[in-house]
Design a protein around this motif. Structure first.
Motif, PDB file in Angstrom:
ATOM      1  N   TYR A  20      -9.909  11.519   0.288  1.00 49.79           N
ATOM      2  CA  TYR A  20      -9.283  10.234  -0.038  1.00 49.79           C
ATOM      3  C   TYR A  20      -9.017  10.136  -1.544  1.00 49.79           C
ATOM      4  N   ALA A  37      -6.029  12.293  -2.490  1.00 52.10           N
ATOM      5  CA  ALA A  37      -4.782  11.723  -1.980  1.00 52.10           C
ATOM      6  C   ALA A  37      -4.297  10.565  -2.840  1.00 52.10           C
ATOM      7  N   ARG A  85      -2.607   0.387   2.675  1.00 58.67           N
ATOM      8  CA  ARG A  85      -2.114   1.665   3.209  1.00 58.67           C
ATOM      9  C   ARG A  85      -0.644   1.558   3.596  1.00 58.67           C
ATOM     10  N   THR A  86      -0.284   0.476   4.263  1.00 55.65           N
ATOM     11  CA  THR A  86       1.107   0.283   4.677  1.00 55.65           C
ATOM     12  C   THR A  86       2.027   0.133   3.473  1.00 55.65           C
ATOM     13  N   ILE A  92       2.699   3.575   1.215  1.00 54.40           N
ATOM     14  CA  ILE A  92       3.718   4.559   1.567  1.00 54.40           C
ATOM     15  C   ILE A  92       5.124   3.996   1.354  1.00 54.40           C
ATOM     16  N   VAL A 127       4.448  11.526   1.401  1.00 52.58           N
ATOM     17  CA  VAL A 127       4.317  11.699   2.852  1.00 52.58           C
ATOM     18  C   VAL A 127       3.151  12.613   3.192  1.00 52.58           C
ATOM     19  N   VAL A 128       3.015  13.715   2.462  1.00 53.15           N
ATOM     20  CA  VAL A 128       1.927  14.664   2.719  1.00 53.15           C
ATOM     21  C   VAL A 128       0.564  14.021   2.483  1.00 53.15           C
ATOM     22  N   SER A 129       0.461  13.184   1.462  1.00 52.30           N
ATOM     23  CA  SER A 129      -0.820  12.571   1.106  1.00 52.30           C
ATOM     24  C   SER A 129      -1.152  11.348   1.949  1.00 52.30           C
ATOM     25  N   PHE A 130      -0.168  10.817   2.648  1.00 52.04           N
ATOM     26  CA  PHE A 130      -0.356   9.534   3.336  1.00 52.04           C
ATOM     27  C   PHE A 130      -1.459   9.571   4.383  1.00 52.04           C
ATOM     28  N   LYS A 131      -1.599  10.672   5.115  1.00 50.84           N
ATOM     29  CA  LYS A 131      -2.599  10.708   6.181  1.00 50.84           C
ATOM     30  C   LYS A 131      -4.027  10.657   5.641  1.00 50.84           C
ATOM     31  N   TYR A 132      -4.179  10.867   4.321  1.00 47.02           N
ATOM     32  CA  TYR A 132      -5.501  10.802   3.707  1.00 47.02           C
ATOM     33  C   TYR A 132      -5.763   9.464   3.021  1.00 47.02           C
ATOM     34  N   GLN A 148      -7.673   3.906   5.965  1.00 45.23           N
ATOM     35  CA  GLN A 148      -7.107   3.143   7.066  1.00 45.23           C
ATOM     36  C   GLN A 148      -7.222   1.641   6.846  1.00 45.23           C
TER      37      GLN A 148
END
Length: 382
Positions: free
Chosen positions: A13, A16, A77-78, A81, A181-186, A189
């Motif tokens: 985290y 990211a 988070r929303t 991105i 985009v690559v870092s977003f999944k980390y 939540q």
């Protein structure tokens, strides 16, 4: 408070969100590196350029309370991105602007989107710092400085390579969008305060006012150094033309370095002590440049100023994000609003004072304001 789900190691985290700080610094520096080319393209005078450039901080300042509400309402988070893709994308309209009005409108929304990203990523950073249980906020802001340095280097290469601002901006947008985009999944939540029905305009409590005023005193100095350090070296230090930027280079260098060591100092000395020392170092650095206006001593003074201001805003943001009276994003927006006024006021304040007296007196006044960081830090509650 809501619990934070941690399906991944904390370091994932942290890395990211550091990427998002890098993206923010890279984007801003990319724009700054092509200002001369756009000035020539639109045939703007110095005064005209100065008036147009004010649209950027205007957009940033006006959007501050709205940004805090959006992050609180829809989660950091929303918004993270969305803003991380929108902010670099808005470089493109700046590159194709064919009139001063289109450029001004573009800069207004560019500033607003930068603030949206700033609040979202700082809200995430506050939550990550809480997980670590120690100060790590300065290192995030250090990555912003690294991104800014990278943007300046890439900008220099783009200019020497004959790339137009539009092509340059499109390349940066593509690169930053990929990183986002690559870092977003980390990205986290959820965090405390996400999804709450916080008001758009929230009145800061006493603690947040103090933090805002500390940021104000610091950002007065940052704004002064950004806009007037070169002029000071030219007119007061009377340095050779090739060395007029030496003071600003010294300032930015130690500011970036200070952000990477700031967390360790905060954990070792304590936040109140570090803020006090930071204010004193900033004041001493400015006074050295004022009392001994020679190229070596003034450069040394600006080195101290950079180190002095380096950790102040990250630490203040870290404290504000832990507010118990409002959502982290709204608290950050409130403190940022107060603090950013210093960044706006500092440069014209120097101009007015210098016009009435001289630049050395103007920088002395800024030194006195810098001391406010040290004095105000003593009344922060533990």
């Amino acid at each position: 408070m809501m619990d934070i789900a941690l399906p991944l190691p904390m370091r994932a985290y942290r890395i990211a969100i550091s990427v998002y700080f890098f993206v923010a610094g890279l984007t801003f520096s990319t724009w700054a590196s092509r200002i001369p080319a756009i000035q020539v393209k639109l045939q703007l005078s110095e005064a005209g350029l100065g008036a147009i450039l004010f649209a950027l901080p205007a957009g940033l300042l006006i959007s501050l309370p709205i940004s805090g509400w959006l992050v609180s309402k829809f989660s950091s988070r929303t918004i993270l991105i969305i803003a991380a893709i929108l902010y670099p994308m808005l470089l493109v309209p700046l590159g194709i602007a064919s009139s001063v009005w289109l450029l001004a409108i573009g800069l207004f929304f560019f500033g607003a989107s930068s603030n949206l990203l700033n609040i979202a990523m700082n809200t995430q950073a506050v939550s990550i710092e809480r997980m670590y249980g120690r100060s790590i906020m300065a290192s995030f802001h250090g990555l912003w400085s690294v991104g800014g340095f990278a943007g300046a280097i890439i900008g220099t290469l783009a200019v020497s390579g004959g790339f137009s601002p539009l092509i340059h901006f499109c390349i940066i947008w593509a690169v930053t969008a990929m990183l986002a985009v690559v870092s977003f999944k980390y990205a986290l939540q959820e965090e405390p305060g996400a999804g709450s029905d916080a008001p758009i305009f929230a009145k800061p409590d006493k603690a947040l006012w103090i933090l805002g005023l500390i940021a104000f005193c610091c950002l007065v100095c940052e704004g002064a150094m950004a806009d007037w350090s070169g002029v000071y070296f030219h007119k007061v230090v009377e340095s050779p033309a090739a060395y007029t930027t030496l003071g600003y280079v010294a300032f930015t260098g130690t500011m970036a370095t200070g952000r990477f060591v700031g967390d360790g100092l905060a954990n070792r000395l304590g936040i109140k002590t570090l803020l006090t020392i930071s204010g004193i170092i900033t004041t001493v650095g400015l006074l050295i440049a004022v009392i001994f206006p020679h190229i070596i001593s003034a450069t040394l003074g600006f080195l101290l100023v950079g180190f002095g201001v380096s950790s102040v805003v990250p630490i203040v943001y870290g404290i504000a994000g832990k507010s118990t009276t409002m959502a982290p994003s709204v608290a950050l927006a409130a403190v940022s609003t107060i603090g950013f006024m210093g960044f706006l006021i500092g440069p014209p304040l120097i101009g007015f004072i210098a016009e009435a007296s001289n630049l050395r007196i103007a920088f002395t006044v800024i030194a006195v304001l810098a001391l406010g960081t040290a004095l105000l830090s003593r009344i922060i509650k533990k």
